[in-house]
Enzyme design. Sequence first.
Site, PDB file in Angstrom:
ATOM      1  N   LYS A  96       0.856  -1.064  -0.202  1.00 53.07           N
ATOM      2  CA  LYS A  96      -0.034  -0.076   0.031  1.00 53.07           C
ATOM      3  C   LYS A  96       0.923   1.282  -0.125  1.00 53.07           C
ATOM      4  O   LYS A  96       1.888   1.326   0.588  1.00 53.07           O
ATOM      5  CB  LYS A  96      -0.926   0.069   1.254  1.00 53.07           C
ATOM      6  N   SER A 171      -9.504   2.045   2.487  1.00 52.60           N
ATOM      7  CA  SER A 171      -8.508   2.855   1.775  1.00 52.60           C
ATOM      8  C   SER A 171      -7.858   2.069   1.017  1.00 52.60           C
ATOM      9  O   SER A 171      -6.782   2.531   0.237  1.00 52.60           O
ATOM     10  CB  SER A 171      -8.081   3.851   2.725  1.00 52.60           C
ATOM     11  N   SER A 195      -9.848  -0.152   7.011  1.00 53.16           N
ATOM     12  CA  SER A 195      -9.198  -0.011   5.652  1.00 53.16           C
ATOM     13  C   SER A 195      -8.531  -1.132   5.097  1.00 53.16           C
ATOM     14  O   SER A 195      -8.193  -1.143   3.900  1.00 53.16           O
ATOM     15  CB  SER A 195      -8.256   1.351   5.679  1.00 53.16           C
TER      16      SER A 195
END
Length: 505
Positions: A96, A171, A195
């Site tokens: 990420k 996210s 997330s």
Amino acid sequence: MAVPLPNAEQIREAAKEVGVVLTDEDMRSYIGLIAPHINAYNLVDALPDDLPQVKYPRTPGHFPPAEENSRNAWYVRTVIKGASTGPLKGKKVAVKDNVMVAGVPMMNGCSILEGYVPDVDATVVTRLLDAGAEIIGKTHCESYCISGGSHTCAKGPVHNPHKRGYSAGGSSSGSAAVVALGEADMAIGGDQGGSVRMPAAWSGIYGMKPTYGLVPYTGIMPIEIFVDHAGPMTANVADNALMLEVIAGRDGYDSRQSATAERIAYSQRLDGGVKGMKIAMVKEGFARPESEAASDAKVKKAAELLQKLGAQIDEVSIPSHLIAPAIWTPIGVEGITQTMMFGNGYGLSRSDLYVTSLIDKLHGWQQRADELSETTKLLTVLGSYIKKYHGTHYYGKAINLTRRLTAAYDAVLNEYDLLLMPTMPMKATKLPSAEASREEYVARAIEQIGNTCPFNISHHPAMSIPCGMVEGLPIGLMLIGKHFDEVTIYQAAYAFEQAADWKEM
């Protein structure tokens, strides 16, 4: 980058900001008294920093063209090979883009940070490489990670891997999509309000938010220290357990890890099954105002399968679960404002590893604040309003109330092995159009966090596992365990996974 001695006007401005009135004579006095302290700052500036060594060679990678990025999930593609042997040898891992990979661009979904290149590897990256993994790229995430949808990234929305035009969840949107598409075996995600679990649910993969502090957050851009978690996102349970096994444990930097338990071989403890296991299906996780009946029905049907496999499933009421998002709000909002924004990603008063290059890049963000996503702007304005008129009163009270909330979950977990509820209250929503109103944009970002965010403040481990499809879109079931009891979650998830193909449920 030496610190110059402030002039009279700069002293006047600084004094005014803290409410101190100075005469001209006062200012001259202040300049003389400040000078030795400025010398100390410049001595610190001249000393070499103390950062961990970057162990594995790499290049900056490349930004993939659209034809190589069908869901806009990748930010940078890399080839960073780890150790020649290890438990993750042969595994291709995505990271990420709020996680630092030295020498590789990082923008955390926001144009303000674009152009930043970290000078360290996050602890989790080092551990993955030490275990033999290959880092194959950085994945798009939501702007500063402030969204449960996948539409706020400055580089455009991430599309659902099962249906273009729909959200992949946020996210950790890109991480979920590349794993679901089979472009990566594993991915690292971050989770402050859901997330990891939310994109796992909407993309149809397995996402574990471990117990608070189990996985070191060192080298990952935080939102708020009390809710920051990082965890594995994978296409199957065995890989998830193996990845957690590699990245878990104290690293000597992260102050979140004060209560971390010893490291466990999760991948060797998957076969326990659910026979005799007691699972509490939490009433308040279903039929919420924002819930879709079809999504709830899939999760209840999945619970029936666990029952057929030998688990005892009882419906249990935890009324506090309904007010947990309200308790999360002051912690999340004021943490975003004071730690991530005005604290330049770090804040103060911790013995962590401070990556000063990131602090430098974030400093002065106010000059470009209009580039922030609508969600980040909104919550920062709210946090600033609260700080000015109420101080940290509500943050402190919310932390206090979290102890009562945690006790409510623990009271049930004292009688049951796991809690069960939908990860998300609805299937994936359509991505907002470029012309969408601010109200729609924000709604698609925060409407889905009601079941996930409570466990960021109670700090229990929680995992989303895919359990069916509705209109071609995945549905996730969430299992929540006792603190540091990821083993039980994995055993139940593995038994469920082995019993049926979730896409056919």
